[in-house]
Motif scaffolding. Structure first.
Motif, PDB file in Angstrom:
ATOM      1  N   PHE A 162      44.207 -19.144  12.005  1.00 25.70           N
ATOM      2  CA  PHE A 162      44.173 -20.859  12.219  1.00 25.70           C
ATOM      3  C   PHE A 162      45.853 -21.459  11.650  1.00 25.70           C
ATOM      4  CE2 PHE A 162      40.300 -19.146   9.514  1.00 25.70           C
ATOM      5  CZ  PHE A 162      39.798 -19.847  10.324  1.00 25.70           C
ATOM      6  N   GLU A 163      46.907 -20.323  11.215  1.00 26.56           N
ATOM      7  CA  GLU A 163      48.307 -21.389  11.235  1.00 26.56           C
ATOM      8  C   GLU A 163      48.929 -21.115  12.242  1.00 26.56           C
ATOM      9  OE1 GLU A 163      50.100 -20.697   7.153  1.00 26.56           O
ATOM     10  OE2 GLU A 163      47.436 -20.319   6.942  1.00 26.56           O
ATOM     11  N   ASP A 164      48.529 -20.578  13.189  1.00 23.65           N
ATOM     12  CA  ASP A 164      49.078 -20.134  14.963  1.00 23.65           C
ATOM     13  C   ASP A 164      50.897 -19.406  14.455  1.00 23.65           C
ATOM     14  OD1 ASP A 164      47.390 -20.459  16.429  1.00 23.65           O
ATOM     15  OD2 ASP A 164      47.482 -22.761  16.268  1.00 23.65           O
ATOM     16  N   LEU A 165      51.348 -18.709  13.061  1.00 25.89           N
ATOM     17  CA  LEU A 165      52.520 -18.994  12.651  1.00 25.89           C
ATOM     18  C   LEU A 165      53.308 -17.367  13.917  1.00 25.89           C
ATOM     19  CD1 LEU A 165      52.434 -18.386   9.073  1.00 25.89           C
ATOM     20  CD2 LEU A 165      53.214 -19.920  10.734  1.00 25.89           C
ATOM     21  N   PRO A 166      53.826 -17.677  14.806  1.00 20.71           N
ATOM     22  CA  PRO A 166      54.289 -16.357  15.370  1.00 20.71           C
ATOM     23  C   PRO A 166      54.438 -14.202  14.706  1.00 20.71           C
ATOM     24  CG  PRO A 166      56.302 -17.884  15.231  1.00 20.71           C
ATOM     25  CD  PRO A 166      55.170 -18.773  14.226  1.00 20.71           C
ATOM     26  N   TYR A 167      53.751 -14.057  15.062  1.00 19.17           N
ATOM     27  CA  TYR A 167      54.284 -12.215  14.963  1.00 19.17           C
ATOM     28  C   TYR A 167      55.794 -12.405  14.297  1.00 19.17           C
ATOM     29  CZ  TYR A 167      50.059 -11.233  16.732  1.00 19.17           C
ATOM     30  OH  TYR A 167      48.419 -10.565  16.914  1.00 19.17           O
ATOM     31  N   ASN A 168      56.770 -12.887  14.704  1.00 17.35           N
ATOM     32  CA  ASN A 168      57.600 -12.326  14.045  1.00 17.35           C
ATOM     33  C   ASN A 168      57.996 -13.232  12.817  1.00 17.35           C
ATOM     34  OD1 ASN A 168      57.791 -15.561  15.057  1.00 17.35           O
ATOM     35  ND2 ASN A 168      60.233 -14.323  16.703  1.00 17.35           N
ATOM     36  N   GLN A 169      57.145 -14.265  13.134  1.00 20.05           N
ATOM     37  CA  GLN A 169      57.182 -15.292  11.651  1.00 20.05           C
ATOM     38  C   GLN A 169      55.978 -14.499  10.479  1.00 20.05           C
ATOM     39  OE1 GLN A 169      56.798 -19.305  11.755  1.00 20.05           O
ATOM     40  NE2 GLN A 169      57.791 -19.571   9.077  1.00 20.05           N
ATOM     41  N   ILE A 170      54.946 -13.542  11.450  1.00 18.69           N
ATOM     42  CA  ILE A 170      54.916 -12.910   9.825  1.00 18.69           C
ATOM     43  C   ILE A 170      55.118 -12.186   9.597  1.00 18.69           C
ATOM     44  CG2 ILE A 170      52.212 -12.372   9.627  1.00 18.69           C
ATOM     45  CD1 ILE A 170      51.198 -13.738  12.095  1.00 18.69           C
ATOM     46  N   SER A 171      55.477 -11.615  10.504  1.00 23.15           N
ATOM     47  CA  SER A 171      56.984 -10.233  10.427  1.00 23.15           C
ATOM     48  C   SER A 171      57.822 -10.056   9.114  1.00 23.15           C
ATOM     49  CB  SER A 171      56.964  -9.628  11.429  1.00 23.15           C
ATOM     50  OG  SER A 171      58.321  -8.351  11.671  1.00 23.15           O
ATOM     51  N   GLU A 172      58.468 -10.879  10.039  1.00 21.36           N
ATOM     52  CA  GLU A 172      59.804 -11.669   8.332  1.00 21.36           C
ATOM     53  C   GLU A 172      58.892 -11.997   7.327  1.00 21.36           C
ATOM     54  OE1 GLU A 172      62.991 -15.237   7.821  1.00 21.36           O
ATOM     55  OE2 GLU A 172      61.284 -15.050   9.692  1.00 21.36           O
ATOM     56  N   ILE A 173      57.453 -13.292   6.612  1.00 21.00           N
ATOM     57  CA  ILE A 173      56.699 -12.906   5.702  1.00 21.00           C
ATOM     58  C   ILE A 173      56.691 -11.547   4.900  1.00 21.00           C
ATOM     59  CG2 ILE A 173      55.141 -14.237   4.403  1.00 21.00           C
ATOM     60  CD1 ILE A 173      55.225 -16.092   6.764  1.00 21.00           C
ATOM     61  N   THR A 174      55.751 -10.774   5.958  1.00 19.20           N
ATOM     62  CA  THR A 174      54.689  -9.417   5.003  1.00 19.20           C
ATOM     63  C   THR A 174      55.666  -8.333   5.245  1.00 19.20           C
ATOM     64  OG1 THR A 174      53.837  -9.600   7.695  1.00 19.20           O
ATOM     65  CG2 THR A 174      53.006 -10.935   5.621  1.00 19.20           C
ATOM     66  N   GLU A 175      56.998  -8.518   6.486  1.00 22.46           N
ATOM     67  CA  GLU A 175      57.699  -7.762   5.818  1.00 22.46           C
ATOM     68  C   GLU A 175      57.213  -6.023   6.612  1.00 22.46           C
ATOM     69  OE1 GLU A 175      60.604  -6.673   2.672  1.00 22.46           O
ATOM     70  OE2 GLU A 175      61.282  -8.681   2.789  1.00 22.46           O
ATOM     71  N   SER A 183      55.782  -4.705  10.395  1.00 18.02           N
ATOM     72  CA  SER A 183      56.325  -4.686  12.164  1.00 18.02           C
ATOM     73  C   SER A 183      55.115  -5.683  12.785  1.00 18.02           C
ATOM     74  CB  SER A 183      56.618  -2.865  12.232  1.00 18.02           C
ATOM     75  OG  SER A 183      55.313  -2.769  13.112  1.00 18.02           O
ATOM     76  N   VAL A 184      56.074  -6.403  14.122  1.00 16.67           N
ATOM     77  CA  VAL A 184      55.203  -6.614  14.830  1.00 16.67           C
ATOM     78  C   VAL A 184      53.958  -6.127  15.017  1.00 16.67           C
ATOM     79  CG1 VAL A 184      54.914  -7.939  17.100  1.00 16.67           C
ATOM     80  CG2 VAL A 184      56.475  -8.660  15.359  1.00 16.67           C
ATOM     81  N   GLY A 185      54.680  -4.672  15.562  1.00 12.33           N
ATOM     82  CA  GLY A 185      52.802  -3.247  16.202  1.00 12.33           C
ATOM     83  C   GLY A 185      52.333  -3.763  14.665  1.00 12.33           C
ATOM     84  N   ALA A 186      52.910  -2.955  13.842  1.00 11.35           N
ATOM     85  CA  ALA A 186      50.888  -2.743  13.403  1.00 11.35           C
ATOM     86  C   ALA A 186      50.473  -4.286  12.548  1.00 11.35           C
ATOM     87  CB  ALA A 186      52.094  -2.620  11.874  1.00 11.35           C
ATOM     88  N   LEU A 187      51.455  -6.128  13.229  1.00  9.49           N
ATOM     89  CA  LEU A 187      50.802  -6.924  12.639  1.00  9.49           C
ATOM     90  C   LEU A 187      49.970  -7.148  13.678  1.00  9.49           C
ATOM     91  CD1 LEU A 187      53.409  -9.022  11.104  1.00  9.49           C
ATOM     92  CD2 LEU A 187      51.250  -8.626  10.419  1.00  9.49           C
ATOM     93  N   LYS A 188      49.956  -7.197  15.220  1.00  9.87           N
ATOM     94  CA  LYS A 188      49.064  -6.911  16.436  1.00  9.87           C
ATOM     95  C   LYS A 188      47.764  -6.505  16.232  1.00  9.87           C
ATOM     96  CE  LYS A 188      52.882  -8.693  19.710  1.00  9.87           C
ATOM     97  NZ  LYS A 188      53.965  -7.985  20.741  1.00  9.87           N
ATOM     98  N   ALA A 189      48.476  -4.820  15.936  1.00  9.15           N
ATOM     99  CA  ALA A 189      47.159  -4.035  15.891  1.00  9.15           C
ATOM    100  C   ALA A 189      46.361  -4.612  14.122  1.00  9.15           C
ATOM    101  CB  ALA A 189      47.961  -2.930  15.610  1.00  9.15           C
ATOM    102  N   SER A 190      46.655  -4.814  13.022  1.00  4.45           N
ATOM    103  CA  SER A 190      46.063  -5.683  12.594  1.00  4.45           C
ATOM    104  C   SER A 190      45.098  -7.195  12.863  1.00  4.45           C
ATOM    105  CB  SER A 190      46.426  -5.953  10.853  1.00  4.45           C
ATOM    106  OG  SER A 190      45.541  -5.830  10.318  1.00  4.45           O
ATOM    107  N   TYR A 191      45.986  -7.822  14.063  1.00  2.00           N
ATOM    108  CA  TYR A 191      44.964  -8.813  14.314  1.00  2.00           C
ATOM    109  C   TYR A 191      43.522  -8.434  14.794  1.00  2.00           C
ATOM    110  CZ  TYR A 191      44.636 -13.435  15.839  1.00  2.00           C
ATOM    111  OH  TYR A 191      43.807 -14.439  16.319  1.00  2.00           O
ATOM    112  N   HIS A 192      43.715  -7.464  15.940  1.00  2.00           N
ATOM    113  CA  HIS A 192      43.146  -7.749  16.884  1.00  2.00           C
ATOM    114  C   HIS A 192      41.987  -6.735  16.165  1.00  2.00           C
ATOM    115  CE1 HIS A 192      45.246  -9.308  20.388  1.00  2.00           C
ATOM    116  NE2 HIS A 192      46.157  -8.760  20.661  1.00  2.00           N
ATOM    117  N   HIS A 193      42.183  -6.255  15.155  1.00  2.00           N
ATOM    118  CA  HIS A 193      41.200  -4.857  14.798  1.00  2.00           C
ATOM    119  C   HIS A 193      40.750  -5.907  13.271  1.00  2.00           C
ATOM    120  CE1 HIS A 193      38.811  -1.613  12.967  1.00  2.00           C
ATOM    121  NE2 HIS A 193      39.538  -1.638  11.521  1.00  2.00           N
ATOM    122  N   ALA A 194      41.061  -7.289  12.798  1.00  2.53           N
ATOM    123  CA  ALA A 194      40.617  -8.049  12.153  1.00  2.53           C
ATOM    124  C   ALA A 194      39.056  -8.747  13.059  1.00  2.53           C
ATOM    125  CB  ALA A 194      41.475  -9.019  11.236  1.00  2.53           C
ATOM    126  N   VAL A 195      40.305  -9.353  14.504  1.00  2.00           N
ATOM    127  CA  VAL A 195      39.087 -10.314  15.539  1.00  2.00           C
ATOM    128  C   VAL A 195      37.534  -9.462  15.829  1.00  2.00           C
ATOM    129  CG1 VAL A 195      38.884 -11.214  17.811  1.00  2.00           C
ATOM    130  CG2 VAL A 195      41.746 -10.916  16.212  1.00  2.00           C
TER     131      VAL A 195
END
Lengths: 122, 182
Positions: B145-158, B160-172
């Motif tokens: 929804f917010e189109d935040l880039p993975y590196n910014q999400i990574s900064e916010i949530t501390e 890794s980008v890899g874990a975020l990508k996996a989580s996002y694709h799993h959620a989709v």
């Protein structure tokens, strides 16, 4: 999932964001005031407790403090007393007032632990 | 890097004579985006309002600890996430009411509240998102929804980008399956 689903479905009441900053600033000031009433009340309880303790050794300070604290809380919650009244009861109102003015900004650090900035979100 | 308007806000806040003006500017600048992030997590406007107010009050209290290594938005977003997750956690524990009750309340809110404006498909999507675990929901909202880039999400949530990508694709994948089921 397509792009049209990305449009937000969440609405807010009319004028919500216009009024919000003032509402939050008021809430912050109210919290500051509440915290200081607590601090001054605690100081006053201590002073009154000491007076009673020195005057009558037959009853413990803890008993007196508990009774006085309860009574003071009733007066405060009923709106009869405010922080100025508490200051009048304190032994060293000028010093307390000075500290209040100087430390108003960081007041909450006194009693609340700062967990947010040391903990991980996950 | 701290943007210029962040520096202006911080400069106003640093002086006692302009502090309130600085806070006001901070809220005006970020309130809508931070509210949007919170609302997607807690769904109910009144809850989002409470969480948002607490977010800003906490931010004011700790602003002197802001280290300028990130933007004010990233920093505020992080506080908002913590507040939202804590809020939902409290709802779970409150008076032994099971979490399902609050989930149900959020689902019903999507159907009945006048402060929800979507069509049937959008509501269906929101209901499917609500069935995700909270942290997965959070990552999905930030990315989708917010189109935040993975590196910014990574900064916010501390995280890794890899874990975020996996989580996002799993959620989709889970959301698509959920939508197909209904």
């Amino acid at each position: 999932m397509n792009q049209s689903q990305k449009h937000t479905i969440f609405k807010v009441p009319e004028g919500y964001f216009n009024e919000l900053p003032e509402k939050i600033l008021r809430k912050r000031k109210w919290k500051t005031r509440k915290a200081w009433i607590g601090r001054v009340a605690a100081a006053a309880i201590l002073v009154i407790g000491m007076v009673f303790f020195l005057g009558e050794n037959s009853l413990s300070t803890a008993d007196y403090s508990a009774n006085i604290e309860e009574e003071m809380e009733l007066w405060i919650s009923a709106g009869y007393w405010n922080e100025e009244d508490m200051l009048l009861l304190a032994e060293n109102p000028d010093e307390i007032l000075e500290i209040m003015l100087q430390e108003a900004w960081d007041y909450e650090d006194w009693y609340e632990e700062d967990l947010l900035y040391h903990n991980e979100i996950w | 890097m701290t943007p210029n308007n962040d520096l202006q806000i911080l400069s106003l806040i640093s002086s006692s004579s302009t502090r309130d003006k600085g806070f006001r500017l901070l809220m005006e600048q970020y309130q809508q985006r931070i509210y949007g992030a919170i609302r997607k997590m807690v769904i109910i406007h009144e809850d989002a309002d409470d969480v948002l107010q607490n977010t800003f009050i906490k931010a004011f209290k700790h602003i002197h600890k802001f280290n300028k290594q990130s933007t004010l938005f990233t920093w505020l977003y992080r506080i908002a996430i913590n507040e939202s997750l804590n809020f939902l956690e409290k709802k779970k524990r409150r008076f032994f009411v099971p979490l399902e009750d609050h989930d149900m309340a959020m689902m019903q809110y999507l159907d009945k509240s006048p402060l929800i404006d979507g069509d049937a498909i959008q509501k269906k999507l929101q209901k499917a998102i609500l069935k995700l675990p909270e942290k997965q929901r959070l990552i999905f909202n930030m990315r989708y929804f917010e189109d935040l880039p993975y590196n910014q999400i990574s900064e916010i949530t501390e995280t890794s980008v890899g874990a975020l990508k996996a989580s996002y694709h799993h959620a989709v994948k889970k959301i698509e399956e959920e939508i197909k089921l209904e």
